[in-house]
Design an enzyme around this catalytic site. Structure first.
Site, mmCIF file in Angstrom:
data_model
loop_
_atom_site.group_PDB
_atom_site.id
_atom_site.type_symbol
_atom_site.label_atom_id
_atom_site.label_comp_id
_atom_site.label_asym_id
_atom_site.label_seq_id
_atom_site.Cartn_x
_atom_site.Cartn_y
_atom_site.Cartn_z
ATOM 1 N N GLU A 115 -7.548 -3.270 8.435
ATOM 2 C CA GLU A 115 -8.405 -3.349 9.388
ATOM 3 C C GLU A 115 -7.595 -4.048 10.730
ATOM 4 O OE1 GLU A 115 -11.878 -6.057 9.359
ATOM 5 O OE2 GLU A 115 -13.084 -4.324 10.209
ATOM 6 N N LYS A 164 -24.900 -20.529 10.148
ATOM 7 C CA LYS A 164 -23.661 -20.915 10.444
ATOM 8 C C LYS A 164 -23.087 -19.884 11.318
ATOM 9 C CE LYS A 164 -19.324 -20.821 9.874
ATOM 10 N NZ LYS A 164 -18.928 -20.773 10.904
ATOM 11 N N CYS A 215 -16.890 -3.419 13.252
ATOM 12 C CA CYS A 215 -16.679 -3.085 11.854
ATOM 13 C C CYS A 215 -16.586 -2.004 11.525
ATOM 14 C CB CYS A 215 -17.703 -3.951 10.963
ATOM 15 S SG CYS A 215 -19.357 -3.550 11.458
ATOM 16 N N GLU A 244 -21.514 -8.110 4.173
ATOM 17 C CA GLU A 244 -21.252 -7.076 5.295
ATOM 18 C C GLU A 244 -19.903 -7.354 5.520
ATOM 19 O OE1 GLU A 244 -23.320 -4.668 6.261
ATOM 20 O OE2 GLU A 244 -25.118 -5.039 5.113
HETATM 21 P P1 NAD Z 1 -14.418 -14.221 9.120
HETATM 22 O O1 NAD Z 1 -14.555 -13.595 7.508
HETATM 23 O O2 NAD Z 1 -13.219 -14.754 9.796
HETATM 24 O O3 NAD Z 1 -15.754 -15.100 9.170
HETATM 25 C C1 NAD Z 1 -16.898 -14.786 9.186
HETATM 26 C C2 NAD Z 1 -17.913 -16.049 9.343
HETATM 27 O O4 NAD Z 1 -17.912 -16.424 7.951
HETATM 28 C C3 NAD Z 1 -17.681 -17.099 10.228
HETATM 29 O O5 NAD Z 1 -18.783 -17.589 10.520
HETATM 30 C C4 NAD Z 1 -16.849 -17.875 9.415
HETATM 31 O O6 NAD Z 1 -16.592 -19.160 9.940
HETATM 32 C C5 NAD Z 1 -17.406 -18.076 8.140
HETATM 33 N N1 NAD Z 1 -16.029 -18.009 6.930
HETATM 34 C C6 NAD Z 1 -14.863 -17.564 7.010
HETATM 35 N N2 NAD Z 1 -14.244 -18.079 5.977
HETATM 36 C C7 NAD Z 1 -15.126 -18.685 5.188
HETATM 37 C C8 NAD Z 1 -15.133 -19.173 3.883
HETATM 38 N N3 NAD Z 1 -14.106 -18.863 3.157
HETATM 39 N N4 NAD Z 1 -16.315 -19.733 3.383
HETATM 40 C C9 NAD Z 1 -17.341 -19.615 4.017
HETATM 41 N N5 NAD Z 1 -17.608 -19.080 5.280
HETATM 42 C C10 NAD Z 1 -16.450 -18.715 5.921
HETATM 43 O O7 NAD Z 1 -14.776 -12.814 10.033
HETATM 44 P P2 NAD Z 1 -14.759 -12.754 11.776
HETATM 45 O O8 NAD Z 1 -13.330 -12.671 12.013
HETATM 46 O O9 NAD Z 1 -15.781 -13.959 12.265
HETATM 47 O O10 NAD Z 1 -15.437 -11.338 11.940
HETATM 48 C C11 NAD Z 1 -14.668 -10.003 11.797
HETATM 49 C C12 NAD Z 1 -15.016 -9.605 10.432
HETATM 50 O O11 NAD Z 1 -16.228 -9.278 10.386
HETATM 51 C C13 NAD Z 1 -14.162 -8.045 10.452
HETATM 52 O O12 NAD Z 1 -13.591 -8.120 9.283
HETATM 53 C C14 NAD Z 1 -15.455 -7.149 10.790
HETATM 54 O O13 NAD Z 1 -15.283 -5.784 10.140
HETATM 55 C C15 NAD Z 1 -16.375 -7.821 9.937
HETATM 56 N N6 NAD Z 1 -17.790 -7.473 10.327
HETATM 57 C C16 NAD Z 1 -18.430 -6.541 9.538
HETATM 58 C C17 NAD Z 1 -19.741 -6.150 9.938
HETATM 59 C C18 NAD Z 1 -20.381 -5.488 8.961
HETATM 60 O O14 NAD Z 1 -21.881 -5.244 9.151
HETATM 61 N N7 NAD Z 1 -19.926 -5.036 8.028
HETATM 62 C C19 NAD Z 1 -20.234 -6.410 10.956
HETATM 63 C C20 NAD Z 1 -19.451 -7.310 12.022
HETATM 64 C C21 NAD Z 1 -18.503 -7.918 11.649
#
Ligand code: NAD
Length: 470
Positions: free
Chosen positions: A378, A170, A280, A246
């Site tokens: 963040e 997804k 991130c 992650e």
């Molecule tokens: P997000 O948590 O909003 O969403 C991530 C993914 O999960 C998306 O596909 C989203 O649709 C899905 N999702 C969101 N809430 C969910 C839930 N309750 N249940 C199931 N799925 C859900 O994050 P984002 O805004 O897409 O990305 C930014 C974040 O990702 C930042 O916090 C960044 O630090 C982190 N990030 C971490 C890494 C790493 O390797 N540690 C790498 C890239 C980004």
């Protein structure tokens, strides 16, 4: 504008709901694509396809699976121009960096995991009468963010399928389009149906359904700490599925007294502002000795002016827009909060409006203290906070004063920097601007996650461990 379909069991199919999610170009605010707004029917179909395909897929030799993974890399490489343009449209990464930052590492993932899967020791002898075997887990749900769309997807999918699992992806609803290059590649190479399935949709719907699904054996999530905690809880509560997380970060870049401060400041600013700060592991907190404040800030103010901000299609631009309106509003709110709490803005400004795209120039705050919101949360935008220290003990205390532990950097004499890095609570520490590589594990201490991606550890995440007593 193009409408996309889901990819389930080797076929492009309409979403069950008939509804779509619009995908906006953040540089122009134009809607350039629509993807199906997936629901429970779609999720069940995709999970069933993955489940049905998995026994035959895992029965193939690792070499055969590796050949398929390598073909993905070849396909992405052949279509890299198109993939780069799609990511540019989805999230606004400038053309100058889009290939190197976004596309190249997914090709590397394919080549690296193909090679690793071929040479990996799937069974290890222990003494004369014991062995440990590493086996596929089964069906894996991959939930990915938008900031490095294809990279985050291939970091999960390639090791997962190379290890003999089948997956349901997804992608983020903000940047779901580039994922379809993987479906096109799967079709062209004749990957067995069901090995890879893509269901677009919202986290609250498709993401939640996958995290809770009783026929999913593992959920591999990359995203925010806030949502990752929920995904972890759902994964455990439903069927104790394996959970890999992650998550977010608030990484410190520590300038030791033995450092070349200009090189350190330059490298930190690049590490904070690239991809419009939507990384991130962005180096968002610069921890510097107090006595260099004046000359350090003079350098920072002048270097900040060299970051060109504007149309991602313009070869001269280093910084594109933020990826979404939501991100833009969130970053602006943090900028106001920083000023309210007493930090001093020495570079950049609060943008007036976002009529012509979600642009924010790099911002640097000084006189920041560790208790300020901008030093703790963040921000996910091009915002750097400088925090000064008097003693090295204090520098370490500041660096580790966070709920996160994803990454960090240290600048100084090599042996001093290595000693300091040893005390930092972070999964990756960059010493004197070392190179990033997918051959070593990446992941977080503390609330930055559970488990690792990349490297052999990243491959191991997608396998079960079985002990055999002979
Ligand atoms: P997000 O948590 O909003 O969403 C991530 C993914 O999960 C998306 O596909 C989203 O649709 C899905 N999702 C969101 N809430 C969910 C839930 N309750 N249940 C199931 N799925 C859900 O994050 P984002 O805004 O897409 O990305 C930014 C974040 O990702 C930042 O916090 C960044 O630090 C982190 N990030 C971490 C890494 C790493 O390797 N540690 C790498 C890239 C980004």
């Amino acid at each position: 504008m193009k409408d996309y379909k889901l990819y389930i069991n080797g076929e492009f199919v309409e979403g069950n709901s008939g509804a779509y999610i619009e995908v906006e170009n953040p540089a122009t605010k134009e809607v350039f694509a629509r993807v199906p707004d997936g629901n429970e029917v779609d999720v069940d179909k995709a999970v069933a396809a993955a489940r049905a395909a998995q026994p035959a897929w895992s029965a193939l030799s690792p070499e055969k699976r590796a050949d398929y993974v390598e073909k993905f890399a070849d396909y992405i490489e052949k279509h890299s121009d198109e993939v780069g343009k799609t990511i540019m449209a989805e999230i606004g990464t400038p053309v100058k960096y889009v290939y190197g930052l976004q596309v190249e590492s997914s090709i590397e993932h394919g080549r690296y995991y193909a090679e690793l899967a071929r040479r990996y020791q799937y069974e290890k002898k222990v003494g004369d009468d014991m062995a440990v075997r590493y086996e596929p887990i089964g069906v894996i749900a991959c939930l990915t963010p938008w900031n490095y769309p294809i990279y985050q997807e291939t970091a999960k999918i390639f090791p997962a399928i190379a290890a003999g699992n089948c997956i349901v992806l997804k992608p983020s609803q903000i940047a779901p389009v580039s994922a379809f290059v993987l479906a096109e590649a799967a079709r062209e190479m004749g990957l067995p149906a069901g090995v890879i399935n893509i269901v677009t949709g919202r986290g609250s719907e498709v993401g939640t359904l996958l995290a809770k699904h009783e026929d999913v054996d593992m959920v591999s999530f990359t995203g925010s700490t806030e949502q990752g905690k929920k995904v972890g809880m759902m994964g455990i509560e439903s069927n104790v599925k394996k959970v890999a997380l992650e998550l977010g970060g608030k990484s410190a870049s520590v300038i030791l007294r033995s450092a070349d401060y200009e090189k350190a400041a330059k490298s930190t600013m690049m590490g904070c502002f690239l991809n419009t700060g939507q990384i991130c592991s962005a180096l968002t907190r610069m921890v510097a000795p107090r006595e260099i404040k004046e000359k350090l800030e003079e350098y920072i103010v002048s270097f900040a002016k060299t970051f060109t901000v504007g149309d991602p299609q313009d070869e001269k631009m280093m910084i594109g827009p933020l990826a979404s309106r939501k991100g833009f509003d969130k970053v602006c709110a943090y900028l106001r909060r920083g000023l309210e709490e007493g930090a001093k803005m020495i570079a950049g400004q609060i943008p007036g409006d976002c009529e012509n795209g979600y642009y924010i120039s790099p911002v640097v705050f000084t006189d920041v203290t560790s208790d300020m919101t901008i030093a703790r949360e963040e921000i996910f935008g091009p915002v750097l906070s400088i925090i000064y220290y008097d003693t090295e003990e204090e520098a370490l205390q500041i660096a580790n004063d966070t709920i996160y532990g994803l990454a960090g950097a240290v600048f100084g004499r090599q042996e001093d920097a290595l000693r300091f890095a040893g005390k930092m609570k972070a999964g990756t520490v960059n010493i004197n601007n070392g190179n990033f590589s997918i051959e070593v594990p990446f992941g977080g201490y503390r609330q930055s996650g559970l488990g690792r991606e990349n490297g052999e550890d990243g491959f191991g995440e997608f396998m079960e461990t079985k002990s055999l007593m002979l």
